[in-house]
Design a protein around this motif. Structure first.
Motif, PDB file in Angstrom:
ATOM      1  N   MET A 176      44.857  40.867  44.377  1.00  0.00           N
ATOM      2  CA  MET A 176      44.705  41.556  43.357  1.00  0.00           C
ATOM      3  C   MET A 176      44.307  40.164  41.955  1.00  0.00           C
ATOM      4  N   LYS A 177      43.490  41.329  40.930  1.00  0.00           N
ATOM      5  CA  LYS A 177      43.419  39.908  39.729  1.00  0.00           C
ATOM      6  C   LYS A 177      44.106  40.243  38.580  1.00  0.00           C
ATOM      7  N   ASP A 178      44.498  38.975  38.286  1.00  0.00           N
ATOM      8  CA  ASP A 178      45.288  39.443  36.659  1.00  0.00           C
ATOM      9  C   ASP A 178      44.839  40.578  35.697  1.00  0.00           C
ATOM     10  N   GLU A 179      44.045  40.044  35.530  1.00  0.00           N
ATOM     11  CA  GLU A 179      43.071  41.189  34.698  1.00  0.00           C
ATOM     12  C   GLU A 179      43.294  42.549  35.437  1.00  0.00           C
ATOM     13  N   ASP A 180      43.320  42.717  36.323  1.00  0.00           N
ATOM     14  CA  ASP A 180      42.809  44.307  36.826  1.00  0.00           C
ATOM     15  C   ASP A 180      44.219  44.506  36.768  1.00  0.00           C
ATOM     16  N   GLU A 224      41.705  35.296  29.923  1.00  0.00           N
ATOM     17  CA  GLU A 224      40.904  34.407  29.329  1.00  0.00           C
ATOM     18  C   GLU A 224      40.033  35.743  31.471  1.00  0.00           C
ATOM     19  N   VAL A 225      39.128  35.462  30.795  1.00  0.00           N
ATOM     20  CA  VAL A 225      37.807  36.075  32.003  1.00  0.00           C
ATOM     21  C   VAL A 225      36.644  35.078  32.276  1.00  0.00           C
ATOM     22  N   PRO A 226      37.136  35.633  33.839  1.00  0.00           N
ATOM     23  CA  PRO A 226      35.903  33.585  34.360  1.00  0.00           C
ATOM     24  C   PRO A 226      34.836  33.992  33.934  1.00  0.00           C
TER      25      PRO A 226
END
Length: 125
Positions: free
Chosen positions: A60-64, A117-119
Motif C-alpha cells: 500500500m502507498k503511504d498516501e493511500d 510528495e505525489v510522484p
C-alpha cells in the motif's frame, strides 16, 4: 568497676559449604534468585506474528494509508460528537474531550498527507 569480658573468637573464613548438602542448597538458591531477579529478555524474543484477521497489504502507498486514516478519524470525530449530544454533565465533557483528541489526530494526519510528495507522472512519449 571493670567487668572482664571474654574476647570473641577469631573469625574463621565462613564457607557456605560446611555441610555436604549445602552446595546443592546454595546452587538451588542461586537458580531461584536468578529465575526471579535476572532480566527475562536475555534471549532474543520470539518473532512477532501479527494476526491476519485484519491485514494491510505491505505494498500500500503511504498516501493511500494516510488518506484512509484521515477518513477513519473524521468518521470517529463525527460519531463521538453525535454521541455526546445524547449525554449530559461529566459524561458529555468526556465524550467531547475524546472527540477533540480524535480531531487533533485528524489534523496531524491531514498535515502529513499534505507533506507527502505525489510522484510526478512520467512524460508521455
Amino acid at each position: 568497676m571493670i567487668k572482664p569480658t571474654p574476647n570473641p573468637p577469631l573469625a574463621d573464613d565462613v564457607s557456605p559449604y560446611e555441610f555436604p548438602d549445602s552446595k546443592k542448597l546454595n546452587d538451588a538458591a542461586d537458580r531461584a534468585l536468578d529465575h526471579y531477579l535476572k532480566p527475562l529478555n536475555l534471549k532474543s524474543p520470539a518473532p512477532r506474528k501479527p494476526s491476519t484477521m485484519f491485514f494491510v497489504s505491505p505494498d500500500m502507498k503511504d498516501e493511500d494509508l494516510l488518506a484512509h486514516a484521515c477518513e477513519s478519524l473524521a468518521s470517529a470525530s463525527v460519531m463521538t460528537s453525535d454521541f455526546a449530544g445524547y449525554l449530559e454533565g461529566p459524561h458529555r465533557h468526556t465524550a467531547m474531550a475524546i472527540q477533540q483528541i480524535v480531531m487533533l489526530a485528524e489534523l496531524a494526519v491531514n498535515r502529513m498527507l499534505d507533506n507527502v510528495e505525489v510522484p510526478k507522472a512520467l512524460p508521455r512519449s
